[in-house]
Design a protein around this motif. Structure first.
Motif, PDB file in Angstrom:
ATOM      1  N   ASP A 288       0.814  -1.220   0.000  1.00  0.00           N
ATOM      2  CA  ASP A 288       0.000   0.000   0.000  1.00  0.00           C
ATOM      3  C   ASP A 288       0.849   1.272   0.000  1.00  0.00           C
ATOM      4  OD1 ASP A 288       0.866  -0.625   2.564  1.00  0.00           O
ATOM      5  OD2 ASP A 288      -0.788   0.416   3.513  1.00  0.00           O
ATOM      6  N   TRP A 289       2.144   1.130   0.002  1.00  0.00           N
ATOM      7  CA  TRP A 289       3.014   2.306  -0.038  1.00  0.00           C
ATOM      8  C   TRP A 289       3.021   2.857  -1.448  1.00  0.00           C
ATOM      9  CZ3 TRP A 289       8.027   0.528   2.868  1.00  0.00           C
ATOM     10  CH2 TRP A 289       7.697   0.176   4.181  1.00  0.00           C
ATOM     11  N   VAL A 290       2.235   3.848  -1.719  1.00  0.00           N
ATOM     12  CA  VAL A 290       2.081   4.415  -3.056  1.00  0.00           C
ATOM     13  C   VAL A 290       3.397   4.987  -3.572  1.00  0.00           C
ATOM     14  CG1 VAL A 290       0.864   6.162  -4.410  1.00  0.00           C
ATOM     15  CG2 VAL A 290      -0.351   4.881  -2.643  1.00  0.00           C
ATOM     16  N   ASP A 291       4.179   5.583  -2.698  1.00  0.00           N
ATOM     17  CA  ASP A 291       5.430   6.221  -3.119  1.00  0.00           C
ATOM     18  C   ASP A 291       6.439   5.240  -3.700  1.00  0.00           C
ATOM     19  OD1 ASP A 291       4.437   8.633  -2.265  1.00  0.00           O
ATOM     20  OD2 ASP A 291       5.445   8.540  -0.320  1.00  0.00           O
ATOM     21  N   ASP A 292       6.314   3.965  -3.388  1.00  0.00           N
ATOM     22  CA  ASP A 292       7.298   2.978  -3.827  1.00  0.00           C
ATOM     23  C   ASP A 292       6.771   2.046  -4.911  1.00  0.00           C
ATOM     24  OD1 ASP A 292       9.275   3.909  -2.098  1.00  0.00           O
ATOM     25  OD2 ASP A 292       8.537   2.673  -0.453  1.00  0.00           O
ATOM     26  N   GLU A 293       5.821   2.496  -5.698  1.00  0.00           N
ATOM     27  CA  GLU A 293       5.220   1.631  -6.718  1.00  0.00           C
ATOM     28  C   GLU A 293       6.263   1.094  -7.702  1.00  0.00           C
ATOM     29  OE1 GLU A 293       2.406  -0.770  -8.123  1.00  0.00           O
ATOM     30  OE2 GLU A 293       2.188   0.541  -6.400  1.00  0.00           O
ATOM     31  N   GLU A 294       7.216   1.926  -8.076  1.00  0.00           N
ATOM     32  CA  GLU A 294       8.259   1.474  -9.003  1.00  0.00           C
ATOM     33  C   GLU A 294       9.072   0.329  -8.392  1.00  0.00           C
ATOM     34  OE1 GLU A 294      12.298   3.257 -11.031  1.00  0.00           O
ATOM     35  OE2 GLU A 294      10.613   4.630 -10.738  1.00  0.00           O
ATOM     36  N   PHE A 295       9.368   0.431  -7.096  1.00  0.00           N
ATOM     37  CA  PHE A 295      10.087  -0.631  -6.398  1.00  0.00           C
ATOM     38  C   PHE A 295       9.284  -1.931  -6.433  1.00  0.00           C
ATOM     39  CE2 PHE A 295      10.938  -2.974  -2.428  1.00  0.00           C
ATOM     40  CZ  PHE A 295      12.287  -3.229  -2.583  1.00  0.00           C
ATOM     41  N   TYR A 296       7.987  -1.847  -6.160  1.00  0.00           N
ATOM     42  CA  TYR A 296       7.148  -3.050  -6.169  1.00  0.00           C
ATOM     43  C   TYR A 296       7.089  -3.680  -7.548  1.00  0.00           C
ATOM     44  CZ  TYR A 296       5.736  -1.550  -1.538  1.00  0.00           C
ATOM     45  OH  TYR A 296       5.738  -1.176  -0.228  1.00  0.00           O
ATOM     46  N   GLU A 297       7.077  -2.851  -8.567  1.00  0.00           N
ATOM     47  CA  GLU A 297       7.095  -3.378  -9.933  1.00  0.00           C
ATOM     48  C   GLU A 297       8.405  -4.117 -10.208  1.00  0.00           C
ATOM     49  OE1 GLU A 297       6.266   0.035 -12.367  1.00  0.00           O
ATOM     50  OE2 GLU A 297       4.158   0.086 -11.753  1.00  0.00           O
ATOM     51  N   GLU A 298       9.515  -3.586  -9.701  1.00  0.00           N
ATOM     52  CA  GLU A 298      10.805  -4.266  -9.843  1.00  0.00           C
ATOM     53  C   GLU A 298      10.784  -5.605  -9.113  1.00  0.00           C
ATOM     54  OE1 GLU A 298      13.850  -1.663  -8.399  1.00  0.00           O
ATOM     55  OE2 GLU A 298      13.592  -0.234 -10.025  1.00  0.00           O
ATOM     56  N   VAL A 299      10.205  -5.631  -7.910  1.00  0.00           N
ATOM     57  CA  VAL A 299      10.119  -6.870  -7.132  1.00  0.00           C
ATOM     58  C   VAL A 299       9.286  -7.898  -7.886  1.00  0.00           C
ATOM     59  CG1 VAL A 299       9.210  -7.926  -5.021  1.00  0.00           C
ATOM     60  CG2 VAL A 299      10.471  -5.762  -4.890  1.00  0.00           C
ATOM     61  N   GLU A 300       8.129  -7.501  -8.374  1.00  0.00           N
ATOM     62  CA  GLU A 300       7.268  -8.429  -9.114  1.00  0.00           C
ATOM     63  C   GLU A 300       7.968  -8.974 -10.354  1.00  0.00           C
ATOM     64  OE1 GLU A 300       3.741  -6.015  -9.690  1.00  0.00           O
ATOM     65  OE2 GLU A 300       2.687  -7.206  -8.187  1.00  0.00           O
ATOM     66  N   ALA A 301       8.632  -8.106 -11.112  1.00  0.00           N
ATOM     67  CA  ALA A 301       9.335  -8.549 -12.315  1.00  0.00           C
ATOM     68  C   ALA A 301      10.438  -9.544 -11.962  1.00  0.00           C
ATOM     69  CB  ALA A 301       9.921  -7.342 -13.055  1.00  0.00           C
ATOM     70  N   PHE A 302      11.154  -9.280 -10.881  1.00  0.00           N
ATOM     71  CA  PHE A 302      12.203 -10.199 -10.461  1.00  0.00           C
ATOM     72  C   PHE A 302      11.615 -11.549 -10.064  1.00  0.00           C
ATOM     73  CE2 PHE A 302      14.609 -12.050  -6.884  1.00  0.00           C
ATOM     74  CZ  PHE A 302      15.755 -12.418  -7.573  1.00  0.00           C
ATOM     75  N   LEU A 303      10.579 -11.543  -9.249  1.00  0.00           N
ATOM     76  CA  LEU A 303       9.977 -12.801  -8.789  1.00  0.00           C
ATOM     77  C   LEU A 303       9.414 -13.628  -9.935  1.00  0.00           C
ATOM     78  CD1 LEU A 303       8.243 -11.577  -5.510  1.00  0.00           C
ATOM     79  CD2 LEU A 303      10.293 -13.023  -5.705  1.00  0.00           C
ATOM     80  N   GLN A 304       8.923 -12.982 -10.959  1.00  0.00           N
ATOM     81  CA  GLN A 304       8.358 -13.685 -12.111  1.00  0.00           C
ATOM     82  C   GLN A 304       9.411 -14.059 -13.153  1.00  0.00           C
ATOM     83  OE1 GLN A 304       5.232 -11.115 -13.521  1.00  0.00           O
ATOM     84  NE2 GLN A 304       4.116 -11.249 -11.586  1.00  0.00           N
ATOM     85  N   GLY A 305      10.605 -13.478 -13.035  1.00  0.00           N
ATOM     86  CA  GLY A 305      11.655 -13.704 -14.021  1.00  0.00           C
ATOM     87  C   GLY A 305      12.536 -14.888 -13.706  1.00  0.00           C
ATOM     88  N   ASP A 306      13.560 -15.055 -14.538  1.00  0.00           N
ATOM     89  CA  ASP A 306      14.473 -16.196 -14.436  1.00  0.00           C
ATOM     90  C   ASP A 306      15.772 -15.883 -13.713  1.00  0.00           C
ATOM     91  OD1 ASP A 306      12.678 -17.763 -15.882  1.00  0.00           O
ATOM     92  OD2 ASP A 306      13.572 -17.210 -17.806  1.00  0.00           O
ATOM     93  N   GLN A 307      16.028 -14.617 -13.395  1.00  0.00           N
ATOM     94  CA  GLN A 307      17.282 -14.258 -12.739  1.00  0.00           C
ATOM     95  C   GLN A 307      17.299 -14.726 -11.291  1.00  0.00           C
ATOM     96  OE1 GLN A 307      17.044  -9.929 -13.554  1.00  0.00           O
ATOM     97  NE2 GLN A 307      19.172 -10.184 -14.229  1.00  0.00           N
TER      98      GLN A 307
END
Length: 131
Positions: free
Chosen positions: A19-38
């Motif tokens: 729910d931290w609106v200010d960190d939306e970009e960070f959450y998007e990075e986390v989601e992309a990492f968790l869904q990725g192969d790295q």
């Protein structure tokens, strides 16, 4: 300054701190990492204000579009589910290679907290946020 977040920690962050609106970009990075192969990825926090410029890391790190180095680097890791001594040692070696361009053969822990100190720290700094 660097931090390491393991996969369980990243999942917890998404479920309980999203729910931290200010960190939306960070959450998007986390989601992309968790869904990725790295197995390892980095998130960079760059200076916002002129006063923050002195806090930029002094070692190699990617520059942002304004030519600034990050003031904080967060390491995402799927290499271990736990944040234990083995994971700390591995993270130090990876960070040294990626950012300092040096190969570390041995990591030595100079000051180990006692079980009691660790328990107090857990109860003070972590337990209130789990639940």
């Amino acid at each position: 300054m660097e931090a390491n977040l393991t996969e369980p920690c990243l999942n917890y962050t998404l479920k309980h701190e999203r729910d931290w609106v200010d960190d939306e970009e960070f959450y998007e990075e986390v989601e992309a990492f968790l869904q990725g192969d790295q197995d390892v990825a980095y998130s960079y926090s760059y200076p916002y204000y002129e006063g923050d410029f002195s806090l930029q890391v002094r070692h190699f790190a990617p520059l942002n579009d304004k030519g600034h180095k990050p003031v904080y680097i967060t390491m995402f890791s799927k290499l271990s589910a736990a944040w234990d001594m083995h994971e700390i040692e591995r993270a130090v070696k990876i960070l040294a290679d990626d950012f300092l361009r040096i190969e570390v053969e041995k990591v030595e822990f100079l000051e180990m907290p006692t079980y009691e100190e660790t328990k107090v720290s857990y109860e003070r700094d972590y337990a209130p946020y789990v639940g």
